[in-house]
Structures are given as C-alpha cells and as structure tokens.
Design an enzyme around this catalytic site. Sequence first.
Site, PDB file in Angstrom:
ATOM      1  N   GLY A  16      -9.683   1.153  -2.276  1.00  0.00           N
ATOM      2  CA  GLY A  16      -9.951  -0.269  -2.056  1.00  0.00           C
ATOM      3  C   GLY A  16     -10.209  -0.634  -0.602  1.00  0.00           C
ATOM      4  O   GLY A  16     -10.905   0.076   0.132  1.00  0.00           O
ATOM      5  N   ILE A  17      -9.617  -1.732  -0.191  1.00  0.00           N
ATOM      6  CA  ILE A  17      -9.799  -2.235   1.176  1.00  0.00           C
ATOM      7  C   ILE A  17      -9.303  -1.186   2.177  1.00  0.00           C
ATOM      8  O   ILE A  17      -9.926  -0.948   3.218  1.00  0.00           O
ATOM      9  CB  ILE A  17      -9.030  -3.573   1.344  1.00  0.00           C
ATOM     10  CG1 ILE A  17      -9.674  -4.669   0.468  1.00  0.00           C
ATOM     11  CG2 ILE A  17      -8.985  -3.996   2.798  1.00  0.00           C
ATOM     12  CD1 ILE A  17      -8.847  -5.957   0.355  1.00  0.00           C
ATOM     13  N   ASP A  36      -0.568   6.981   1.638  1.00  0.00           N
ATOM     14  CA  ASP A  36      -0.642   6.266   0.359  1.00  0.00           C
ATOM     15  C   ASP A  36       0.280   6.924  -0.646  1.00  0.00           C
ATOM     16  O   ASP A  36       0.573   8.112  -0.547  1.00  0.00           O
ATOM     17  CB  ASP A  36      -2.092   6.268  -0.161  1.00  0.00           C
ATOM     18  CG  ASP A  36      -2.385   5.101  -1.098  1.00  0.00           C
ATOM     19  OD1 ASP A  36      -1.675   4.941  -2.111  1.00  0.00           O
ATOM     20  OD2 ASP A  36      -3.325   4.348  -0.819  1.00  0.00           O
ATOM     21  N   ASP A  60       5.552   6.557   0.385  1.00  0.00           N
ATOM     22  CA  ASP A  60       5.944   5.278  -0.208  1.00  0.00           C
ATOM     23  C   ASP A  60       6.431   4.420   0.960  1.00  0.00           C
ATOM     24  O   ASP A  60       7.444   4.739   1.588  1.00  0.00           O
ATOM     25  CB  ASP A  60       7.071   5.500  -1.234  1.00  0.00           C
ATOM     26  CG  ASP A  60       7.543   4.189  -1.856  1.00  0.00           C
ATOM     27  OD1 ASP A  60       7.188   3.107  -1.353  1.00  0.00           O
ATOM     28  OD2 ASP A  60       8.290   4.264  -2.848  1.00  0.00           O
ATOM     29  N   VAL A  61       5.730   3.346   1.248  1.00  0.00           N
ATOM     30  CA  VAL A  61       6.069   2.550   2.441  1.00  0.00           C
ATOM     31  C   VAL A  61       7.437   1.877   2.341  1.00  0.00           C
ATOM     32  O   VAL A  61       7.942   1.374   3.336  1.00  0.00           O
ATOM     33  CB  VAL A  61       4.985   1.485   2.780  1.00  0.00           C
ATOM     34  CG1 VAL A  61       3.681   2.139   3.186  1.00  0.00           C
ATOM     35  CG2 VAL A  61       4.789   0.490   1.637  1.00  0.00           C
ATOM     36  N   ASN A  87      -1.683  -1.982   5.436  1.00  0.00           N
ATOM     37  CA  ASN A  87      -2.551  -2.485   4.367  1.00  0.00           C
ATOM     38  C   ASN A  87      -1.935  -2.340   2.978  1.00  0.00           C
ATOM     39  O   ASN A  87      -2.268  -3.108   2.069  1.00  0.00           O
ATOM     40  CB  ASN A  87      -3.887  -1.736   4.435  1.00  0.00           C
ATOM     41  CG  ASN A  87      -4.722  -1.924   3.194  1.00  0.00           C
ATOM     42  OD1 ASN A  87      -5.384  -2.943   3.015  1.00  0.00           O
ATOM     43  ND2 ASN A  87      -4.684  -0.940   2.289  1.00  0.00           N
ATOM     44  N   SER A 142      -3.121 -12.366   3.702  1.00  0.00           N
ATOM     45  CA  SER A 142      -3.976 -12.915   2.641  1.00  0.00           C
ATOM     46  C   SER A 142      -4.208 -14.382   2.966  1.00  0.00           C
ATOM     47  O   SER A 142      -3.384 -15.006   3.660  1.00  0.00           O
ATOM     48  CB  SER A 142      -3.255 -12.798   1.292  1.00  0.00           C
ATOM     49  OG  SER A 142      -3.913 -13.588   0.313  1.00  0.00           O
ATOM     50  N   TYR A 155       3.812 -13.162  -4.529  1.00  0.00           N
ATOM     51  CA  TYR A 155       2.775 -12.596  -3.654  1.00  0.00           C
ATOM     52  C   TYR A 155       2.510 -13.528  -2.467  1.00  0.00           C
ATOM     53  O   TYR A 155       2.450 -13.102  -1.309  1.00  0.00           O
ATOM     54  CB  TYR A 155       1.499 -12.370  -4.467  1.00  0.00           C
ATOM     55  CG  TYR A 155       0.368 -11.819  -3.630  1.00  0.00           C
ATOM     56  CD1 TYR A 155       0.365 -10.484  -3.243  1.00  0.00           C
ATOM     57  CD2 TYR A 155      -0.677 -12.632  -3.206  1.00  0.00           C
ATOM     58  CE1 TYR A 155      -0.652  -9.965  -2.456  1.00  0.00           C
ATOM     59  CE2 TYR A 155      -1.698 -12.126  -2.429  1.00  0.00           C
ATOM     60  CZ  TYR A 155      -1.682 -10.790  -2.057  1.00  0.00           C
ATOM     61  OH  TYR A 155      -2.693 -10.290  -1.268  1.00  0.00           O
ATOM     62  N   PRO A 185      -7.537 -11.517   4.167  1.00  0.00           N
ATOM     63  CA  PRO A 185      -8.748 -11.478   3.336  1.00  0.00           C
ATOM     64  C   PRO A 185      -8.712 -12.593   2.286  1.00  0.00           C
ATOM     65  O   PRO A 185      -7.650 -12.975   1.803  1.00  0.00           O
ATOM     66  CB  PRO A 185      -8.660 -10.115   2.616  1.00  0.00           C
ATOM     67  CG  PRO A 185      -7.545  -9.355   3.272  1.00  0.00           C
ATOM     68  CD  PRO A 185      -6.632 -10.388   3.858  1.00  0.00           C
TER      69      PRO A 185
HETATM   70  N1  LIG Z   1      -8.212  -7.571  -3.070  1.00  0.00           N
HETATM   71  C1  LIG Z   1      -7.946  -8.833  -2.691  1.00  0.00           C
HETATM   72  O1  LIG Z   1      -8.480  -9.818  -3.225  1.00  0.00           O
HETATM   73  C2  LIG Z   1      -6.977  -9.081  -1.564  1.00  0.00           C
HETATM   74  C3  LIG Z   1      -6.955 -10.368  -0.990  1.00  0.00           C
HETATM   75  C4  LIG Z   1      -6.074 -10.615   0.040  1.00  0.00           C
HETATM   76  C5  LIG Z   1      -5.246  -9.612   0.519  1.00  0.00           C
HETATM   77  N2  LIG Z   1      -5.313  -8.372  -0.071  1.00  0.00           N
HETATM   78  C6  LIG Z   1      -4.411  -7.346   0.448  1.00  0.00           C
HETATM   79  O2  LIG Z   1      -5.180  -6.249   0.909  1.00  0.00           O
HETATM   80  C7  LIG Z   1      -4.446  -5.043   0.720  1.00  0.00           C
HETATM   81  C8  LIG Z   1      -5.270  -4.051  -0.093  1.00  0.00           C
HETATM   82  O3  LIG Z   1      -5.674  -4.670  -1.297  1.00  0.00           O
HETATM   83  P1  LIG Z   1      -6.561  -3.928  -2.393  1.00  0.00           P
HETATM   84  O4  LIG Z   1      -7.202  -4.978  -3.212  1.00  0.00           O
HETATM   85  O5  LIG Z   1      -7.402  -2.873  -1.755  1.00  0.00           O
HETATM   86  O6  LIG Z   1      -5.396  -3.281  -3.260  1.00  0.00           O
HETATM   87  P2  LIG Z   1      -5.375  -1.991  -4.179  1.00  0.00           P
HETATM   88  O7  LIG Z   1      -4.315  -2.227  -5.179  1.00  0.00           O
HETATM   89  O8  LIG Z   1      -6.758  -1.678  -4.634  1.00  0.00           O
HETATM   90  O9  LIG Z   1      -4.916  -0.882  -3.143  1.00  0.00           O
HETATM   91  C9  LIG Z   1      -3.620  -0.895  -2.619  1.00  0.00           C
HETATM   92  C10 LIG Z   1      -3.323   0.494  -2.097  1.00  0.00           C
HETATM   93  O10 LIG Z   1      -1.971   0.498  -1.650  1.00  0.00           O
HETATM   94  C11 LIG Z   1      -1.310   1.622  -2.210  1.00  0.00           C
HETATM   95  N3  LIG Z   1       0.101   1.339  -2.372  1.00  0.00           N
HETATM   96  C12 LIG Z   1       0.690   0.468  -3.214  1.00  0.00           C
HETATM   97  N4  LIG Z   1       2.032   0.516  -3.067  1.00  0.00           N
HETATM   98  C13 LIG Z   1       2.287   1.437  -2.111  1.00  0.00           C
HETATM   99  C14 LIG Z   1       3.471   1.942  -1.530  1.00  0.00           C
HETATM  100  N5  LIG Z   1       4.682   1.517  -1.933  1.00  0.00           N
HETATM  101  N6  LIG Z   1       3.376   2.878  -0.554  1.00  0.00           N
HETATM  102  C15 LIG Z   1       2.167   3.336  -0.158  1.00  0.00           C
HETATM  103  N7  LIG Z   1       0.999   2.900  -0.678  1.00  0.00           N
HETATM  104  C16 LIG Z   1       1.069   1.964  -1.643  1.00  0.00           C
HETATM  105  C17 LIG Z   1      -2.004   1.865  -3.553  1.00  0.00           C
HETATM  106  O11 LIG Z   1      -1.790   3.203  -3.996  1.00  0.00           O
HETATM  107  C18 LIG Z   1      -3.439   1.560  -3.199  1.00  0.00           C
HETATM  108  O12 LIG Z   1      -4.128   2.698  -2.686  1.00  0.00           O
HETATM  109  C19 LIG Z   1      -3.124  -5.449   0.050  1.00  0.00           C
HETATM  110  O13 LIG Z   1      -2.127  -5.626   1.028  1.00  0.00           O
HETATM  111  C20 LIG Z   1      -3.483  -6.777  -0.590  1.00  0.00           C
HETATM  112  O14 LIG Z   1      -2.353  -7.599  -0.797  1.00  0.00           O
HETATM  113  C21 LIG Z   1      -6.156  -8.085  -1.094  1.00  0.00           C
END
Ligand SMILES: NC(=O)c1ccc[n+]([C@@H]2O[C@H](COP(=O)([O-])OP(=O)(O)OC[C@H]3O[C@@H](n4cnc5c(N)ncnc54)[C@H](O)[C@@H]3O)[C@@H](O)[C@H]2O)c1
Length: 251
Positions: A16-17, A36, A60-61, A87, A142, A155, A185
């Site tokens: 993802g992001i 990750d 695991d963070v 992230n 966010s 959230y 974002p």
């Molecule tokens: N997608 C959106 O619309 C959006 C909007 C605003 C903010 N965000 C933020 O951006 C960030 C990324 O979002 P995304 O949409 O790519 O999410 P996603 O769920 O696609 O990816 C999240 C990543 O974090 C990893 N992860 C989850 N828990 C974890 C842990 N305990 N330890 C280590 N890694 C862990 C997952 O394995 C995954 O690779 C997040 O913080 C999310 O809250 C996303």
Amino acid sequence: MASEKRVAIVTGGASGIGFAFSSKLAESGYAVVIADLRGAQEAAAKIVEAGYDALGVTVDVTSEVDTTRMVDEATKAFGGLNVLVNNAGLFTTLTLKPVDQISAAEWMKVMEVNTLGPFLCIKAALPALRASGGGRIVNVASTSPIKGTPFMQHYTASKGAVIGFTRSLARELGNENITVNAIAPGFTLSEGVLSAGMEERMGESARRTSRSIQRDQVPSDLVGALVFLASDGAAFITGQTIAVDGGGVCL
Ligand SMILES: NC(=O)c1ccc[n+]([C@@H]2O[C@H](COP(=O)([O-])OP(=O)(O)OC[C@H]3O[C@@H](n4cnc5c(N)ncnc54)[C@H](O)[C@@H]3O)[C@@H](O)[C@H]2O)c1
C-alpha cells in the site's frame, strides 16, 4: 556512527502507501528498511531487483523487542539511521460501525497499533538518529481527525493522537536536529483499501467530491510530501501536519 548513504526505515512498508514510500525513498537515494508484519522480505527483494538498497525485517510495531531489533538490523546493514517513517497502522481491516458497537478490545487494538506502535519505533530509533547527528521522523496520520469522521471513532482518535504526539515531540527534539512531522492522507486507494472493497463503502464524497481536486487519491500522490520532509530543504519545518488529500481539508 554517521552513514554515507542516508538510511530510512518505513514501518508497514511492504504494501500500500508504505510500499509507495519505500520505493520512492529508494529511488531518491536512500537505503530502505522495510519493517512489516508480513511480506517485508519480498517487498525489499522487489526494490533490490530494481537496483536499489533495501532490507526486509519482520516486525510487529507493538512489540518493543521487535522495534529494537528493527533498528539494530537497520544500523548493522547500512551503518546508521537518518529517517523513520511511522506508516504501519490499522485502517483497511476495520469496518465502519457506530461508536456504541465498538468493543473495548477493538478500541485498544487500534490504539495499540496506531499509537503505541509509533511510540515504540521512535523510542527504538532515537539513539541511532542521535548517533547520525540528527534525523527525520515522519508519522502517517490521517485527515479523519481534522474533518471529523463518523463510524470509525477509534481510528479517528488514534490519528488525532498521532497529530498531537507529532507536535509535542517536535518541541522536545528540536534542539537535537531531529524534526518530527506528519503526513495526513485523505482516503487513498491503497492495496488494502481495494482488497477490502472499502472504496464502495466509503462513498463518492470521501473518494472524490469532498476534495478541491475531485479525483481518487492513490499512494503515489503521497510520496512527494515524504521526500520533501526527509530532505535538507525541510530542515526548519517541524511539528507540522501536512494534509495531502487534493484539498479536502484546508488547514
Ligand atoms: N488508505 C487510506 O485511505 C488512508 C488514509 C489516511 C491514512 N492512512 C494511513 O496510512 C497508513 C497506510 O495505510 P494503507 O492504506 O497503505 O494500509 P494497508 O492496510 O494497506 O497497509 C498497512 C501496512 O501496515 C502493516 N501493519 C499492520 N499492522 C502492523 C504491525 N502491528 N506491525 C507492523 N506492520 C503492520 C500491514 O501489514 C500493511 O503492510 C496507515 O497508517 C493508515 O492509517 C491510510
């Protein structure tokens, strides 16, 4: 120890992001450590195949043992640390629900990953950032706590905490040449969003019509802000939250 090549850790960097951030930092000349829960090694291998420096670490963070090991492996592999991107977060696995249907356990889980996680990563990274003569912390927040977003109160509260922590920590670390900023974002069509079918549930307003620039947001829309905040040009910017959402919220 100061490293020759700048080194960045991206948590949740395997998809993802986070993967967009990791790829862009690698292309911009950073050695990237992808931390990750799953897929870290595979994601790092893709970046290495493209000709850049990367390392995958399963982390695991929410585990202090893991976050300490994450920084140890980064400094061992690349000789130092300059940038931490917090992230990793729980978002795409959450379902929209009224506040009184959120269990205490779910609330705590979201807080654990989205607030304890960045805290533990920062705590682990600080000695290495200081040893590099300073550095950059970029937290991924966010726009949801800025706009106010119903049916995701855990959230929204967690990301509001990230914005407050960013501002306060900037004041604590400013004299150590460490900047702390956040990127907020808007709703972004990340892999996780698409595989969960969230774009259907969030609706047209979150996707497009609430923005000044009325189109879908994709992960690559976010990478320029990160590269800027990590760059020398942003050395005097700290404590800020930059909304990257096509002008959905105007701060
Ligand atoms: N997608 C959106 O619309 C959006 C909007 C605003 C903010 N965000 C933020 O951006 C960030 C990324 O979002 P995304 O949409 O790519 O999410 P996603 O769920 O696609 O990816 C999240 C990543 O974090 C990893 N992860 C989850 N828990 C974890 C842990 N305990 N330890 C280590 N890694 C862990 C997952 O394995 C995954 O690779 C997040 O913080 C999310 O809250 C996303």
